[in-house]
Design a protein around this motif. Structure first.
Motif, short mmCIF file in Angstrom:
data_model
loop_
_atom_site.label_atom_id
_atom_site.label_comp_id
_atom_site.label_asym_id
_atom_site.label_seq_id
_atom_site.Cartn_x
_atom_site.Cartn_y
_atom_site.Cartn_z
N ARG A 113 0.82 -1.20 0.00
CA ARG A 113 0.00 0.00 0.00
C ARG A 113 0.86 1.27 0.00
N GLY A 114 1.85 1.28 0.91
CA GLY A 114 2.71 2.46 1.03
C GLY A 114 3.45 2.74 -0.27
N PHE A 115 3.93 1.68 -0.91
CA PHE A 115 4.65 1.85 -2.17
C PHE A 115 3.75 2.45 -3.24
N PHE A 116 2.55 1.87 -3.41
CA PHE A 116 1.63 2.38 -4.44
C PHE A 116 1.28 3.83 -4.17
N ARG A 117 1.01 4.14 -2.89
CA ARG A 117 0.59 5.50 -2.56
C ARG A 117 1.70 6.49 -2.90
N THR A 118 2.92 6.19 -2.46
CA THR A 118 4.03 7.09 -2.73
C THR A 118 4.29 7.22 -4.23
N ALA A 119 4.24 6.07 -4.94
CA ALA A 119 4.52 6.08 -6.39
C ALA A 119 3.52 6.99 -7.11
N ILE A 120 2.23 6.82 -6.79
CA ILE A 120 1.23 7.59 -7.53
C ILE A 120 1.26 9.06 -7.13
N PHE A 121 1.72 9.33 -5.90
CA PHE A 121 1.81 10.73 -5.47
C PHE A 121 3.06 11.42 -6.00
N LEU A 122 4.08 10.62 -6.32
CA LEU A 122 5.40 11.16 -6.68
C LEU A 122 5.38 12.26 -7.76
N PRO A 123 4.58 12.13 -8.83
CA PRO A 123 4.57 13.19 -9.85
C PRO A 123 4.32 14.58 -9.28
N CYS A 124 3.60 14.68 -8.17
CA CYS A 124 3.27 15.99 -7.59
C CYS A 124 4.48 16.74 -7.08
N VAL A 125 5.61 16.06 -6.85
CA VAL A 125 6.76 16.79 -6.32
C VAL A 125 7.59 17.42 -7.44
N THR A 126 7.24 17.12 -8.70
CA THR A 126 8.03 17.73 -9.78
C THR A 126 7.52 19.12 -10.07
N SER A 127 8.40 19.97 -10.58
CA SER A 127 7.93 21.28 -10.97
C SER A 127 7.23 21.17 -12.32
N LEU A 128 6.28 22.07 -12.55
CA LEU A 128 5.50 22.01 -13.78
C LEU A 128 6.40 22.12 -14.99
N VAL A 129 7.41 22.97 -14.89
CA VAL A 129 8.33 23.15 -16.02
C VAL A 129 9.15 21.88 -16.24
N ALA A 130 9.69 21.31 -15.15
CA ALA A 130 10.55 20.13 -15.27
C ALA A 130 9.79 18.97 -15.91
N TYR A 131 8.59 18.69 -15.43
CA TYR A 131 7.89 17.54 -15.99
C TYR A 131 7.43 17.81 -17.42
N SER A 132 7.11 19.07 -17.71
CA SER A 132 6.73 19.41 -19.09
C SER A 132 7.86 19.05 -20.05
N ILE A 133 9.09 19.36 -19.62
CA ILE A 133 10.23 19.09 -20.50
C ILE A 133 10.47 17.60 -20.64
N LEU A 134 10.26 16.85 -19.55
CA LEU A 134 10.36 15.39 -19.64
C LEU A 134 9.35 14.87 -20.66
N ALA B 203 5.76 25.50 -4.12
CA ALA B 203 5.17 26.54 -4.98
C ALA B 203 6.21 27.60 -5.31
N ASN B 204 7.03 27.99 -4.32
CA ASN B 204 8.04 29.02 -4.58
C ASN B 204 9.16 28.51 -5.47
N TRP B 205 9.63 27.32 -5.16
CA TRP B 205 10.73 26.74 -5.93
C TRP B 205 10.33 26.57 -7.39
N ASN B 206 9.09 26.18 -7.62
CA ASN B 206 8.63 25.86 -8.97
C ASN B 206 7.97 27.03 -9.69
N ASN B 207 7.87 28.16 -9.01
CA ASN B 207 7.19 29.32 -9.58
C ASN B 207 7.79 29.65 -10.96
N TYR B 208 6.92 29.86 -11.94
CA TYR B 208 7.43 30.03 -13.31
C TYR B 208 6.96 31.32 -13.97
N LEU B 209 5.63 31.49 -14.07
CA LEU B 209 5.11 32.58 -14.89
C LEU B 209 5.55 33.96 -14.40
N TRP B 210 5.40 34.22 -13.10
CA TRP B 210 5.72 35.56 -12.58
C TRP B 210 7.22 35.84 -12.66
#
Lengths: 304, 272
Positions: A113-134, B203-210
């Motif tokens: 359970r712990g593994f699945f939960r962490t795995a599925i939550f993991l994407p949330c720790v990436t920055s929007l820019v970083a994962y976009s580039i991936l 949120a701060n570390w990943n802040n992009y648009l502003w």
């Protein structure tokens, strides 16, 4: 003497009351100043600006010119349609997936359970820019996704993911779903763990099958959280910027252009037309208000 | 019969979850593999480790002043987090602890601003910062973000669970309100603070648009901006980009895993 004591008591009380009042305002004063300056003032200014026309810093009152321009601007209409498509397709998929994962992970007998939960939550720790580039690099025209899909016989020929309007939109939807499903799942999981176990016990004794327990106990209990996450996701999708700017820059031929990206382009890429950009931004404000209101209405209606 | 059915269903659950876990983890694997491969290999979808890691790292440091950029991001994230928590938790505490009709109305207005998208205030905010000659400064990044309605709301919810007897006892002992907040409330609510730190730091570390709008010279750029601009060139050197992406992702992963236990506590505590 009695009178004196009563008066004294009243005075002491009002002094405490006044001190509390003062502290109450003192503690929130920094917040009020900052939000007043950097939130309330800009939003009011933006409304005023949306009636101004002109380029750069030279502008004059234009009445409804900007609103008329909106209805005749094909790029704006395309951005509006794209944002609508992302909203209508992506948010329901993500919420259903998040609910399914939460329901599966809520079972205490589930192994790993712990593994699945962490795995599925993991994407949330990436920055929007970083994962976009991936995602951009994975969906390259002779990239890893095409390789894997052909290897698994899911398709015969490579797809030009980012070169085709339909597939480019699909990639954006896949990307957002990857990033946010686990985030929503955590809210549902937290809410499910707060549901009283004895309700399920009673239902089980009455012979209610599993899917019916989910449908008639879990879902109604989760309604406030589902509403909350739907509203948050709707607001997020209406503001979509980081992903499209980094994966497709709005292309091909504006097929993934969003309202936020269009406002950015209007202000900082082309000859700045700030008034018109403010008008477009008010379209988002109005959409957020109307959609949130509708979602509350739907939720209320279901209750009755 | 129903036993077979139950087994089939549980098999389906495990298959579904495994697939989800694979899809969730694969891009991280892809990122790590990418740091060791050359750009042409990455574009061709090579998923085995290569030998270009050292070259990619040297190229990145040759192209970008990484120490400066990393410091910019760290400074903004840490200072932003400390200020946001200080100002917003104080407000959340006060809204719950010192109830009054007027403040209740103020709070309702604050909640309304939650639905205002950033795009709607970005243009006037930019003009405002230009008039204050704050463009290309960290002050311009921090000022609009440190009073966070979301965090205020979160702290107000969490404060409902704070035992009022503690405050009454401290008052009888002669502590002032700010002392109660600092010495009693803060240590008691550390799970709540931990969860808030994760949310605000990310949120701060990943802040992009502003920052993209405000920070214009290279020596002021944040890691997020650098990653984005490296990847948006016409022929991006993906090996270099992958190394930068790892550097951009590591701090948030570390913060998350350090505070994870408290994060779940803080989150469930606030939902109750």
């Amino acid at each position: 003497m009695i009178l004196g004591r009563i008066l004294g008591g009243a005075m002491a009380k009002s002094r405490i009351g006044r001190a509390e009042q003062r502290n109450g305002w003192l503690f929130i004063a920094p917040t009020l100043v900052l939000l007043g300056l950097f939130m309330v003032y800009p939003i009011v200014w933006s409304l005023w600006m949306s009636f101004q026309t002109g380029r750069g810093m030279n502008h004059s009152f234009g009445g409804f010119t900007n609103i008329i321009r909106l209805t005749q601007d094909p790029v704006f209409l395309r951005a509006l349609t794209n944002t609508g498509i992302f909203l209508v397709v992506q948010v329901p998929i993500m919420i259903v997936l998040a609910l399914l994962f939460a329901a599966a992970l809520n079972n205490p007998k589930l192994r790993f359970r712990g593994f699945f939960r962490t795995a599925i939550f993991l994407p949330c720790v990436t920055s929007l820019v970083a994962y976009s580039i991936l995602f951009k690099s994975m969906f390259a025209s002779d990239g890893v996704i095409n390789d894997l899909a052909i290897m698994l016989h899911l398709m015969d020929a490579p797809i030009s993911w980012l070169g085709d309007p339909f597939w480019a939109r699909t990639v954006i939807i896949l990307a957002i779903t990857w990033r946010w499903t686990g985030y929503n799942m955590i809210f549902y999981l937290a809410a499910m763990q707060n549901i009283d176990k004895s309700i399920y016990e009673a239902a089980r004794i009455d012979g209610v099958p599993g899917w019916a327990r989910f449908r008639y106990i879990t879902l109604p209990m989760l309604k406030p959280v589902i509403l909350f996450t739907t509203v948050i996701s709707t607001i997020g999708t209406l503001q979509l910027f980081d992903e499209v700017n980094n994966i497709t820059t709005g292309g091909p031929s504006d097929s993934t252009l969003t309202l936020s990206l269009y406002i950015y382009n209007l202000t900082f890429k082309f000859m700045p037309s700030l008034g018109y950009a403010a008008t477009v931004s008010y379209v988002i404000v109005i959409l957020v208000a109307v959609l949130s209101f509708l979602q509350f209405l739907v939720a209320k209606d279901r209750k009755a | 019969m129903s036993r077979v059915f139950a087994q089939a269903r549980s098999g389906l659950v495990y298959a579904g979850l495994s697939l989800a876990a694979f899809v969730s983890i694969f891009p991280f694997f892809w990122m790590l593999v990418g740091t060791t491969n050359t750009a042409p290999d990455i574009i061709k979808g090579k998923i085995t480790f290569g030998s270009a890691l050292f070259d990619n790292i040297t190229n990145l440091f040759a192209q970008v002043d990484m120490v400066q950029v990393f410091w910019n991001s760290t400074f903004l994230a840490i200072v932003g987090t400390v200020l946001t928590l200080a100002i917003s938790s104080l407000a959340g505490y006060a809204f719950e602890m010192f109830p009054s009709k007027t403040r209740e109305r103020v709070f309702a207005v604050l909640l309304l601003t939650l639905s205002i998208p950033f795009a709607a205030i970005m243009v006037p905010l930019f003009v405002m910062m230009a008039k204050l000659t704050l463009i290309n400064t960290f002050t311009a990044i921090l000022l609009p973000s440190i009073a966070s309605v979301f965090i205020i709301f979160y702290f107000r919810q969490a404060t409902k669970a704070f035992p009022h007897e503690l405050r009454d006892a401290a008052k009888i002992d002669g502590l002032k309100e700010w002392q109660i907040f600092l010495y009693i409330y803060l240590p008691v609510m550390r799970s709540t603070y931990a969860a808030a730190i994760i949310i605000v730091f990310m949120a701060n570390w990943n802040n992009y648009l502003w920052p993209l709008i405000v920070l214009q010279t290279n020596e002021n750029k944040t890691l997020t901006l650098v990653v984005s601009s490296l990847a948006s060139s016409y022929y991006p050197d993906y090996g270099v980009v992958m190394v930068a992406t790892v550097l951009a992702t590591l701090p948030t992963i570390i913060v998350f895993f350090l505070l994870q236990r408290r994060f779940v506590e803080g989150l469930t505590g606030s939902v109750k």
